[in-house]
Design a protein around this motif. Structure first.
Motif, PDB file in Angstrom:
ATOM      1  N   ASN A 103      50.388  39.967  33.492  1.00  0.00           N
ATOM      2  CA  ASN A 103      50.497  40.553  32.089  1.00  0.00           C
ATOM      3  C   ASN A 103      51.898  39.473  31.456  1.00  0.00           C
ATOM      4  N   GLY A 104      51.526  39.413  30.114  1.00  0.00           N
ATOM      5  CA  GLY A 104      52.560  38.372  29.452  1.00  0.00           C
ATOM      6  C   GLY A 104      53.201  39.240  28.276  1.00  0.00           C
ATOM      7  N   ASP A 105      53.781  38.293  27.714  1.00  0.00           N
ATOM      8  CA  ASP A 105      54.489  38.468  26.250  1.00  0.00           C
ATOM      9  C   ASP A 105      53.722  37.980  25.106  1.00  0.00           C
ATOM     10  N   LEU A 106      53.744  38.480  23.968  1.00  0.00           N
ATOM     11  CA  LEU A 106      53.307  38.044  22.956  1.00  0.00           C
ATOM     12  C   LEU A 106      53.672  36.684  22.499  1.00  0.00           C
ATOM     13  N   ALA A 107      52.757  35.766  22.457  1.00  0.00           N
ATOM     14  CA  ALA A 107      52.987  34.439  22.057  1.00  0.00           C
ATOM     15  C   ALA A 107      53.819  33.765  23.119  1.00  0.00           C
ATOM     16  N   VAL A 108      53.816  34.242  24.231  1.00  0.00           N
ATOM     17  CA  VAL A 108      54.676  33.419  25.188  1.00  0.00           C
ATOM     18  C   VAL A 108      53.897  33.011  26.534  1.00  0.00           C
ATOM     19  N   ALA A 109      53.834  31.843  26.787  1.00  0.00           N
ATOM     20  CA  ALA A 109      53.110  31.244  28.025  1.00  0.00           C
ATOM     21  C   ALA A 109      53.067  32.035  29.097  1.00  0.00           C
ATOM     22  N   LEU A 110      51.595  32.422  29.609  1.00  0.00           N
ATOM     23  CA  LEU A 110      51.438  33.272  30.807  1.00  0.00           C
ATOM     24  C   LEU A 110      52.271  32.690  32.116  1.00  0.00           C
ATOM     25  N   VAL A 111      52.938  33.441  32.753  1.00  0.00           N
ATOM     26  CA  VAL A 111      53.531  33.103  33.856  1.00  0.00           C
ATOM     27  C   VAL A 111      53.233  34.008  34.952  1.00  0.00           C
ATOM     28  N   PRO A 112      52.790  33.380  36.237  1.00  0.00           N
ATOM     29  CA  PRO A 112      52.706  32.190  36.707  1.00  0.00           C
ATOM     30  C   PRO A 112      51.584  31.475  36.171  1.00  0.00           C
ATOM     31  N   ALA A 113      51.391  30.177  36.040  1.00  0.00           N
ATOM     32  CA  ALA A 113      50.535  29.333  35.705  1.00  0.00           C
ATOM     33  C   ALA A 113      49.206  29.762  36.144  1.00  0.00           C
ATOM     34  N   ILE A 114      48.307  29.863  35.390  1.00  0.00           N
ATOM     35  CA  ILE A 114      46.678  30.625  36.019  1.00  0.00           C
ATOM     36  C   ILE A 114      46.098  29.101  36.499  1.00  0.00           C
ATOM     37  N   GLN A 115      45.583  29.573  37.838  1.00  0.00           N
ATOM     38  CA  GLN A 115      44.781  28.451  38.745  1.00  0.00           C
ATOM     39  C   GLN A 115      43.421  29.010  39.178  1.00  0.00           C
ATOM     40  N   VAL A 116      42.483  28.127  38.821  1.00  0.00           N
ATOM     41  CA  VAL A 116      41.034  28.271  39.132  1.00  0.00           C
ATOM     42  C   VAL A 116      40.645  27.295  40.117  1.00  0.00           C
ATOM     43  N   ALA A 117      39.982  27.894  41.155  1.00  0.00           N
ATOM     44  CA  ALA A 117      39.635  26.762  42.423  1.00  0.00           C
ATOM     45  C   ALA A 117      38.102  26.968  42.359  1.00  0.00           C
ATOM     46  N   VAL A 118      37.765  25.530  42.976  1.00  0.00           N
ATOM     47  CA  VAL A 118      36.207  25.664  43.128  1.00  0.00           C
ATOM     48  C   VAL A 118      36.142  25.917  44.448  1.00  0.00           C
ATOM     49  N   GLN A 119      35.233  26.820  44.928  1.00  0.00           N
ATOM     50  CA  GLN A 119      35.055  27.400  46.324  1.00  0.00           C
ATOM     51  C   GLN A 119      33.844  27.519  46.873  1.00  0.00           C
ATOM     52  N   ASP A 120      33.414  27.522  48.099  1.00  0.00           N
ATOM     53  CA  ASP A 120      32.337  27.939  48.604  1.00  0.00           C
ATOM     54  C   ASP A 120      31.800  29.257  48.552  1.00  0.00           C
ATOM     55  N   ALA A 121      30.739  29.512  49.162  1.00  0.00           N
ATOM     56  CA  ALA A 121      30.009  30.807  49.026  1.00  0.00           C
ATOM     57  C   ALA A 121      30.870  32.093  49.653  1.00  0.00           C
ATOM     58  N   PHE A 122      31.770  31.629  50.581  1.00  0.00           N
ATOM     59  CA  PHE A 122      32.734  32.681  51.167  1.00  0.00           C
ATOM     60  C   PHE A 122      33.957  32.473  50.632  1.00  0.00           C
ATOM     61  N   GLY A 123      34.213  32.076  49.620  1.00  0.00           N
ATOM     62  CA  GLY A 123      35.578  31.868  49.065  1.00  0.00           C
ATOM     63  C   GLY A 123      36.603  30.912  49.347  1.00  0.00           C
ATOM     64  N   ASN A 124      36.153  30.007  50.040  1.00  0.00           N
ATOM     65  CA  ASN A 124      37.171  29.007  50.568  1.00  0.00           C
ATOM     66  C   ASN A 124      37.236  28.003  49.424  1.00  0.00           C
ATOM     67  N   SER A 125      38.161  27.667  49.133  1.00  0.00           N
ATOM     68  CA  SER A 125      38.504  26.593  48.087  1.00  0.00           C
ATOM     69  C   SER A 125      38.159  25.051  48.872  1.00  0.00           C
ATOM     70  N   LEU A 126      37.851  24.426  47.789  1.00  0.00           N
ATOM     71  CA  LEU A 126      37.283  23.011  48.347  1.00  0.00           C
ATOM     72  C   LEU A 126      38.261  22.144  47.625  1.00  0.00           C
TER      73      LEU A 126
END
Length: 794
Positions: free
Chosen positions: A662-685
């Motif tokens: 949850n963030g504030d209007l017009a304020v950068a979302l904290v913490p920084a969003i991270q998206v990982a590439v994963q295998d079928a079992f949810g393990n990051s590669l």
């Protein structure tokens, strides 16, 4: 006839008488009218004697007898010639008188009956010409070598000393009953006719010696007999020399030693004790017999002497206190009949297999140990005492050479203390050598003295290894470090315990060894630097009782969700780690170390078959490093596997690993969003590389997504640090997309305006009539938003 007188007076003329005669008176005395003159002994002496009256007038008418004789007789002479004559004309003339002895001051006395006698004037009689010698002082009885002082005079024919003679006089032995030698100053020149010998001596005892004096042109003289007696005891001499004899046989005839004076005359009165000993001793012999022996009649008789060793040129030395010593003539001792054998070079202590040096030698001898140098007898040697069970090698039979048999190259193969050799030869008794030892040779090899025996796995195993020489004898001096290792290893076992031991007394004892794996036909090998190793006899290691579990096939690292291959296997083992093939115990496995929080998939409880439970379908769904499994079974405790890793699988999907908050209007979302590439079992590669784009999926406020919405992955993760939304709303979601992968949708989040901003904006609007933000400005809003984010994080 015709006397006259002459008268005279002072003042008067003298007168001469008529002549008148005076006639001779009556015969009254005698007078020498011709005196005897000095002459030589024996020469004619002439003298005349007249008859006179009382007044000395010759009575020429006298014809009576007149005699002459010696008056003064200083030489003890004899008056020879006609000493009685009838007077003629009153005078008696003596024309043929002579004296036989020289003398000074001879006188003649004349006599006639009724008349006064007369004595002649003195006259001398001197010696005649040198004619002979005579002993004036005779040699007298003396000890041998003692001074003799005879004097020899030069005489005329009548025996008168010719004092003017300086003749050279020589004396020599005439009668020589002792075979003596006359010593001293000889010849001598006479002085005043006398040769006085002051240092003559005779060296040999004898009765009735005489001396003979001689001089050129003179008759010799022989002395009176004299004796030479023995002197004081001064030396010894062998009267009967030792004769050659056999060893140990009495020397015959008996040796005799005489006591002599300084000149070698037997002192027959001596009873001193005389000793004899060996002088020259070529055979190192021992002299036996009675010694010392008291002299009898000046001679010590040694009737039982013998020498025990053969030799050429022995001598005896005789001695007696104060008499010095005497050495006999050489004599030889020969060999007696052969009677025995003797080791003249004994066997020496030697290393096993080493050649005895010097070579053993056996002599053929008589009873007294003399070698028969003529013997060529065949002699054999063999072992007598054999404490080590050795075998004698080398030349054990040899023919004697010069009475000695030599045995080169003798050696024994076994260590032992107190070996002996026995020598034999036909017809002679056997002879044993001195004891000798056989020591170990140089260390060459190892050997198992006590072999290992079959044990159960892990049970203490004992054995011993000794250091040996080339012939298999223990080398007790060795302290070599000896190491044991497994040779034949049918069970792939591990040897545990102190496997390296320093030898003590050449022996290394190993205790506390064990082998952890069962097997049939194990062997041990022994090794040591510089020595040939050894291998033990085969032995077995059997399985013990059930005691524990062990992973015999550990899990191997793989990817998440994949079956652990090869199949994990857990064995039921004894304490040493040997699998009990008879066990069917139930065994279960679970994750013990679980770094990824994973779930263990597959059949996790399996009964053992042939002692081993095999888990064929186990899998782990989460990546992580250092996973371990724990195996358990009732009564057998637990076992932990080796660590293993689970890696992520193949690229399969995207996932928000840091969700938008949850963030504030017009304020950068904290913490920084991270998206990982994963295998079928949810393990990051971490190694995955992709471009990931974000977009608003659920947009309840119809907002606009601001910031960098596309990012490249770093270590398989794309980070979005400055995203913000410009409209309030609840339930926003984001969608992440990347080529080749299905989109991922974030969790819902809200965006709202903070009370501070609302208040500030309202104030500003009131003050400014809604024309803008006034003195707050956009910077103030950003500062407030930043402060709010900080509060939210804390």
């Amino acid at each position: 006839v015709g006397y006259t007188l002459v008268a005279s007076s002072a003042g008067l003329a003298g007168a001469t008488s008529a002549a008148f005669d005076i006639a001779t008176g009556a015969p009254a005395k005698l007078a020498f009218t011709v005196q005897p003159a000095s002459t030589t002994a024996g020469a004619t002496l002439t003298t005349s004697v007249a008859v006179q009256d009382a007044f000395g007038n010759a009575v020429t008418s006298f014809t009576g007898g007149i005699a002459v004789a010696l008056g003064a007789n200083p030489g003890g002479s004899v008056l020879s010639g006609t000493a009685s004559q009838a007077a003629s004309g009153g005078v008696a003339t003596f024309a043929n008188l002579s004296l036989d002895r020289a003398g000074v001051g001879y006188r003649l006395a004349a006599s006639s009956a009724g008349l006064i006698g007369a004595t002649s004037a003195a006259f001398d009689v001197t010696a005649g010409a040198p004619a002979r010698l005579a002993f004036l002082v005779q040699p007298v009885t003396s000890a041998a070598g003692a001074p003799l002082t005879p004097s020899v005079v030069v005489e005329d024919v009548l025996g008168n000393l010719v004092i003017g003679s300086a003749a050279s006089v020589t004396v020599a032995l005439g009668n020589n009953p002792g075979g003596g030698v006359l010593s001293g100053t000889n010849p001598l020149n006479a002085v005043l006719g006398v040769a006085a010998f002051g240092d003559l001596s005779v060296d040999k005892v004898g009765v009735g010696y005489t001396m003979v004096a001689s001089s050129s042109g003179l008759a010799g003289a022989t002395s009176a007999a004299f004796d030479i007696t023995v002197g004081a005891a001064a030396q010894l001499a062998f009267r009967v020399q030792p004769s050659s004899a056999q060893a140990g046989v009495v020397v015959a005839p008996s040796v005799k030693v005489a006591v002599l004076d300084a000149l070698g005359n037997a002192v027959t009165s001596s009873t001193v004790g005389v000793s004899v000993a060996l002088g020259n001793n070529p055979g190192a012999g021992v002299l036996s017999g009675t010694s010392p022996v008291n002299a009898v009649g000046g001679v010590a008789d040694f009737g039982d002497l013998s020498v025990d060793k053969v030799g050429v040129g022995y001598t005896l030395v005789a001695s007696s206190g104060g008499l010095g010593s005497a050495t006999s003539a050489p004599f030889d001792i020969g060999i007696a009949p052969v009677a025995k054998l003797a080791f003249v070079v004994q066997p020496s202590t030697v290393a096993a297999g080493g050649v005895m040096s010097p070579p053993v030698q056996v002599a053929v001898q008589d009873l007294l140990g003399n070698t028969d140098v003529s013997s060529t007898a065949s002699v054999a040697v063999a072992l007598g005492a054999n404490p080590g069970g050795g075998t004698l090698s080398g030349t054990a039979m040899a023919n004697a050479v010069a009475g000695i048999a030599t045995f080169p190259g003798l050696s024994l193969d076994r260590v032992g203390a107190g070996y002996t050799l026995v020598a034999t030869s036909s017809g002679l008794p056997a002879e044993a050598s001195a004891a000798f030892d056989v020591t170990a040779g140089p260390a060459v090899r190892l050997a198992f003295l006590a072999q290992p025996v079959s044990v159960t796995a892990g049970e203490a195993l004992t054995c011993s290894v000794r250091v040996e020489d080339a012939l298999g004898n223990a080398v007790p001096s060795s302290g070599a470090s000896i190491a044991l290792a497994l040779g034949n290893n049918p069970g792939a076992g591990v040897l545990s315990g102190a496997s390296t031991v320093g030898a003590s007394g050449g022996l290394a004892a190993f205790s506390g060894l064990s082998i952890n794996r069962a097997g049939v036909g194990y062997t041990l090998t022994a090794s040591s630097s510089g020595l040939t190793g050894a291998t033990s006899a085969a032995f077995d290691v059997t399985v013990g009782l059930e005691a524990k579990l062990a992973f015999v096939v550990n899990p191997v690292s793989t990817v998440a969700g994949a079956t652990l291959t090869p199949a994990v296997a857990v064995a039921v083992q004894d304490l040493a780690g040997n699998t009990l093939a008879s066990s069917n115990a139930p065994i279960s496995v679970v994750l013990l170390d679980n770094p990824g929080g994973a779930t263990l998939g597959g059949l996790r409880a399996v009964p053992a078959a042939d002692g081993i439970a095999s888990f064929a379908d186990l899998s782990v769904d989460k990546a992580g490093r250092g996973y371990t499994l724990s195996a358990s079974s009732p009564g057998l405790g637990t076992a932990t596997s080796a660590a293993f890793d689970i890696a992520a699988g193949a690229v399969s999907k995207l996932a928000f690993v840091v969700q938008p908050a949850n963030g504030d209007l017009a304020v950068a979302l904290v913490p920084a969003i991270q998206v990982a590439v994963q295998d079928a079992f949810g393990n990051s590669l971490p190694g995955a590389q992709a471009t990931i784009a974000l977009r608003l999926l659920d947009n309840p406020g119809r907002a606009t997504l601001s910031g960098a919405a596309t990012a490249e992955t770093v270590d398989g993760v794309a980070a979005f640090a400055d995203l913000s939304l410009n409209r309030e709303g609840r339930g926003y979601t984001l969608s992440a997309s990347s080529a080749g992968m299905p989109d991922a949708v974030s969790d819902p989040f809200d965006v709202e305006v903070t009370p501070e901003v609302r208040y500030a904006v309202g104030c500003d609007c009131q003050a400014g009539g809604g024309a803008g933000m006034g003195r707050w400005g956009i910077l103030g809003l950003w500062a407030l938003a930043r402060a709010r984010r900080a509060l939210r994080r804390s």
